[in-house]
Design a protein around this motif. Structure first.
Motif, mmCIF file in Angstrom:
data_model
loop_
_atom_site.group_PDB
_atom_site.id
_atom_site.type_symbol
_atom_site.label_atom_id
_atom_site.label_comp_id
_atom_site.label_asym_id
_atom_site.label_seq_id
_atom_site.Cartn_x
_atom_site.Cartn_y
_atom_site.Cartn_z
ATOM 1 N N ILE A 1 0.852 -1.182 0.000
ATOM 2 C CA ILE A 1 0.000 0.000 0.000
ATOM 3 C C ILE A 1 0.893 1.239 0.000
ATOM 4 O O ILE A 1 1.961 1.231 0.607
ATOM 5 N N GLU A 2 0.468 2.263 -0.707
ATOM 6 C CA GLU A 2 1.244 3.493 -0.783
ATOM 7 C C GLU A 2 0.751 4.493 0.250
ATOM 8 O O GLU A 2 -0.448 4.598 0.509
ATOM 9 N N MET A 3 1.682 5.214 0.838
ATOM 10 C CA MET A 3 1.341 6.178 1.887
ATOM 11 C C MET A 3 0.419 7.256 1.350
ATOM 12 O O MET A 3 0.573 7.725 0.228
ATOM 13 N N ASP A 4 -0.537 7.642 2.161
ATOM 14 C CA ASP A 4 -1.522 8.659 1.798
ATOM 15 C C ASP A 4 -1.027 10.014 2.306
ATOM 16 O O ASP A 4 -0.968 10.250 3.512
ATOM 17 N N TYR A 5 -0.672 10.896 1.383
ATOM 18 C CA TYR A 5 -0.181 12.218 1.756
ATOM 19 C C TYR A 5 -1.224 13.313 1.530
ATOM 20 O O TYR A 5 -0.886 14.498 1.528
ATOM 21 N N SER A 6 -2.475 12.947 1.354
ATOM 22 C CA SER A 6 -3.497 13.963 1.122
ATOM 23 C C SER A 6 -3.651 14.839 2.356
ATOM 24 O O SER A 6 -3.539 14.368 3.487
ATOM 25 N N PRO A 7 -3.903 16.136 2.166
ATOM 26 C CA PRO A 7 -4.044 17.046 3.308
ATOM 27 C C PRO A 7 -5.129 16.623 4.289
ATOM 28 O O PRO A 7 -4.945 16.746 5.503
ATOM 29 N N ALA A 8 -6.258 16.120 3.786
ATOM 30 C CA ALA A 8 -7.352 15.721 4.674
ATOM 31 C C ALA A 8 -6.934 14.556 5.566
ATOM 32 O O ALA A 8 -7.246 14.533 6.763
ATOM 33 N N TYR A 9 -6.225 13.588 4.979
ATOM 34 C CA TYR A 9 -5.762 12.434 5.767
ATOM 35 C C TYR A 9 -4.733 12.879 6.795
ATOM 36 O O TYR A 9 -4.761 12.441 7.946
#
Length: 314
Positions: free
Chosen positions: A80-88
């Motif tokens: 799985i790839e790391m989630d760098y979205s601002p909301a997360y």
């Protein structure tokens, strides 16, 4: 009642390409544990800090190919790839640091703080075992340090993290550490300093340690270095000044301020060594080093020392 479930979670990045096809199969072989899942957590962010100068940096395409090969070979179950979205980021930082306004995803060394949290949050299981991808592990065929660790976490409420012995066993029981520790009659060493290279935690207990203190560094003026975290966070968001300290230092500070401890198991039946240098000489020697570690063999001068002494192994 079903036994507690445990997931193996290992973070990988482009800097790990030279060795993970050897170290990860080795770690899974030595653990010999029925994990619920064996998950690779991939950091896709641009390299920063001291990660930029690491030897053997490859491409994201190469890293994805390596991960898929490890899955194809049955070593790992998924990536799985790391989630760098601002909301997360805001949601996780609110939970883990008590601040949704914290913005940096990596610390001053380029270590993925958000990714570390992601690698704990996004995997299943009552327990999570983390290994850095370059770690080396010995375990006696008739022993399971993971089962011993889970039992210790269940039995001792003050134990927050557990890891196997640091370095091969010394005949006199010596343990060479740069930080203070105390032996416990139950067969482990008590630390207030947390080490992030290998640890097993119980998810429910770990959440009782949160939120962690936010620690900033790289401020020249003392009054800024020791200022309130909320002020330094606001200042960073406004000017970009300062950088986050290491996640393991923040966890260590929280251990110091609570009754919790990190436990290093004293049993000589499982131990780890950590390669510091990962250049061409290490990569060339790695197959033989792994063979010797898996056989429980090591140079006598390595006993009691956690960091691998290359001149003894090459």
């Amino acid at each position: 009642m079903a036994p507690p479930s445990c997931t193996l979670s290992i973070m990988v990045a482009r800097t790990d390409i030279p060795f993970i096809m050897q170290t990860l199969p080795h770690l899974v072989r030595m653990c010999r544990f029925p994990f619920q899942r064996r998950i690779l957590v991939m950091d896709t962010a641009p390299l920063s800090g001291d990660k930029v100068g690491r030897p053997g940096i490859g491409t994201l395409e190469q890293l994805r190919d390596h991960c898929q090969q490890l899955i194809h070979d049955g070593v790992m179950d998924e990536v799985i790839e790391m989630d760098y979205s601002p909301a997360y980021r805001r949601r996780l930082y609110q939970k883990h640091f008590g601040s949704r306004y914290l913005q940096p995803t990596h610390n001053y060394k380029g270590y993925p703080i958000l990714g570390t949290i992601f690698s704990l949050e996004k995997v299943p299981g009552d327990y999570v075992l983390h290994f850095d991808s370059d770690m080396l592990l010995y375990q006696h065929p008739d022993h399971s340090w993971i089962r011993e660790a889970i039992q210790l976490l269940q039995r001792r409420p003050e134990v927050m993290f557990v890891r196997p012995l640091s370095g091969p066993p010394h005949p006199d029981g010596a343990l060479h550490q740069r930080v203070p520790f105390e032996p416990d009659p139950a067969g482990f060493y008590r630390f207030k300093f947390f080490g992030s290279r290998v640890y097993l935690l119980q998810r429910r207990k770990f959440e009782s340690l949160l939120p962690l203190p936010i620690l900033w560094c790289r401020y020249r003026r003392a009054w800024l270095r020791h200022g309130p975290a909320s002020l330094l966070t606001w200042l960073h968001n406004l000017t970009g000044r300062g950088a986050l300290d290491s996640w393991e230092v923040m966890v260590s500070r929280q251990l110091e301020q609570t009754a919790y401890v990190r436990a290093t198991l004293a049993s000589p039946l499982a131990w780890t060594v950590h390669p510091v240098a990962r250049g061409p000489a290490f990569i060339a020697a790695l197959p033989d080093i792994i063979r010797r570690v898996e056989a429980g063999q090591y140079p006598p001068e390595q006993a009691g020392y956690y960091d691998l002494k290359p001149e003894l192994w090459y």
